[in-house]
Design a protein around this motif. Structure first.
Motif, PDB file in Angstrom:
ATOM      1  N   SER A 134    -109.705 -34.650  22.393  1.00  0.00           N
ATOM      2  CA  SER A 134    -111.071 -35.152  22.548  1.00  0.00           C
ATOM      3  C   SER A 134    -112.090 -34.082  22.170  1.00  0.00           C
ATOM      4  O   SER A 134    -111.855 -32.884  22.359  1.00  0.00           O
ATOM      5  N   THR A 135    -113.239 -34.530  21.667  1.00  0.00           N
ATOM      6  CA  THR A 135    -114.315 -33.606  21.302  1.00  0.00           C
ATOM      7  C   THR A 135    -115.328 -33.460  22.430  1.00  0.00           C
ATOM      8  O   THR A 135    -116.310 -32.733  22.282  1.00  0.00           O
ATOM      9  N   ASP A 136    -115.095 -34.129  23.554  1.00  0.00           N
ATOM     10  CA  ASP A 136    -115.953 -33.998  24.730  1.00  0.00           C
ATOM     11  C   ASP A 136    -115.154 -33.261  25.823  1.00  0.00           C
ATOM     12  O   ASP A 136    -114.236 -32.515  25.510  1.00  0.00           O
ATOM     13  N   THR A 137    -115.456 -33.462  27.074  1.00  0.00           N
ATOM     14  CA  THR A 137    -114.788 -32.727  28.156  1.00  0.00           C
ATOM     15  C   THR A 137    -113.597 -33.473  28.759  1.00  0.00           C
ATOM     16  O   THR A 137    -113.115 -33.099  29.831  1.00  0.00           O
ATOM     17  N   THR A 138    -113.106 -34.497  28.084  1.00  0.00           N
ATOM     18  CA  THR A 138    -111.975 -35.272  28.608  1.00  0.00           C
ATOM     19  C   THR A 138    -110.780 -34.370  28.905  1.00  0.00           C
ATOM     20  O   THR A 138    -110.168 -34.472  29.974  1.00  0.00           O
ATOM     21  N   ARG A 139    -110.420 -33.492  27.985  1.00  0.00           N
ATOM     22  CA  ARG A 139    -109.257 -32.623  28.170  1.00  0.00           C
ATOM     23  C   ARG A 139    -109.432 -31.746  29.399  1.00  0.00           C
ATOM     24  O   ARG A 139    -108.517 -31.607  30.216  1.00  0.00           O
ATOM     25  N   LYS A 140    -110.596 -31.164  29.554  1.00  0.00           N
ATOM     26  CA  LYS A 140    -110.875 -30.293  30.701  1.00  0.00           C
ATOM     27  C   LYS A 140    -110.706 -31.066  32.012  1.00  0.00           C
ATOM     28  O   LYS A 140    -110.104 -30.567  32.969  1.00  0.00           O
ATOM     29  N   ILE A 141    -111.228 -32.287  32.057  1.00  0.00           N
ATOM     30  CA  ILE A 141    -111.119 -33.119  33.264  1.00  0.00           C
ATOM     31  C   ILE A 141    -109.648 -33.415  33.569  1.00  0.00           C
ATOM     32  O   ILE A 141    -109.203 -33.300  34.718  1.00  0.00           O
ATOM     33  N   CYS A 142    -108.883 -33.761  32.540  1.00  0.00           N
ATOM     34  CA  CYS A 142    -107.455 -34.051  32.732  1.00  0.00           C
ATOM     35  C   CYS A 142    -106.710 -32.833  33.261  1.00  0.00           C
ATOM     36  O   CYS A 142    -105.864 -32.943  34.155  1.00  0.00           O
ATOM     37  N   ILE A 143    -107.017 -31.677  32.716  1.00  0.00           N
ATOM     38  CA  ILE A 143    -106.353 -30.439  33.159  1.00  0.00           C
ATOM     39  C   ILE A 143    -106.689 -30.144  34.613  1.00  0.00           C
ATOM     40  O   ILE A 143    -105.805 -29.757  35.395  1.00  0.00           O
ATOM     41  N   GLU A 144    -107.938 -30.350  35.004  1.00  0.00           N
ATOM     42  CA  GLU A 144    -108.333 -30.126  36.401  1.00  0.00           C
ATOM     43  C   GLU A 144    -107.556 -31.048  37.339  1.00  0.00           C
ATOM     44  O   GLU A 144    -107.075 -30.617  38.391  1.00  0.00           O
ATOM     45  N   TYR A 145    -107.410 -32.302  36.967  1.00  0.00           N
ATOM     46  CA  TYR A 145    -106.650 -33.244  37.798  1.00  0.00           C
ATOM     47  C   TYR A 145    -105.171 -32.857  37.850  1.00  0.00           C
ATOM     48  O   TYR A 145    -104.541 -32.936  38.904  1.00  0.00           O
ATOM     49  N   GLN A 146    -104.614 -32.455  36.728  1.00  0.00           N
ATOM     50  CA  GLN A 146    -103.194 -32.081  36.702  1.00  0.00           C
ATOM     51  C   GLN A 146    -102.943 -30.870  37.588  1.00  0.00           C
ATOM     52  O   GLN A 146    -101.927 -30.802  38.279  1.00  0.00           O
TER      53      GLN A 146
END
Length: 131
Positions: A47-59
């Protein structure tokens, strides 16, 4: 220590540029009340937005419940879907896109109960509301 046993259910989730939705999608799975193990398999497609960061935080908060597939290059929706599906090893697979969410905390339990009572069934689904 992370549990390496195969859960009864994998939640198939694909996401790309869903920063405004992905947290609600993940939370709607984490609120599930079940008498069985489940694991969310998320394919995050660069993703070019913060989707990846959010997923990593949840993981990081839920390593026993979330497995991330963090692609190095954007695969596109079809290949990302295939890769996530291939990673699902559980008996049952529940599908939830990264911009959708579940409202019933018993959704997975109800569907697994149905499938277990009806072994000749190969799929089940529920009503949806479009917003």
């Amino acid at each position: 220590m992370i549990n390496t046993e195969i859960p009864l259910v994998n939640v198939w989730m694909v996401t790309y540029n869903h920063e405004n939705f992905i947290a609600e999608a993940i939370e709607s799975v984490l609120m599930q009340q079940t008498n069985f193990a489940y694991k969310i398999i998320i394919g995050e497609d660069c993703s070019t937005d913060t989707t990846r960061k959010i997923c990593i935080e949840y993981q990081k908060k839920h390593p026993d419940k979330i497995e991330l597939l963090l692609h190095k290059n954007n695969l596109g929706s079809q290949k990302n879907s295939y890769v996530v599906h291939h990673a699902c090893k559980a008996r049952y697979v529940a599908m939830l896109e990264g911009d959708d969410y579940w409202t019933d905390p018993l959704k997975l339990q109800k569907q697994v109960d149905f499938m277990e009572r009806n072994p000749s069934s190969s799929a089940c689904y529920h009503q949806v509301k479009y917003y």
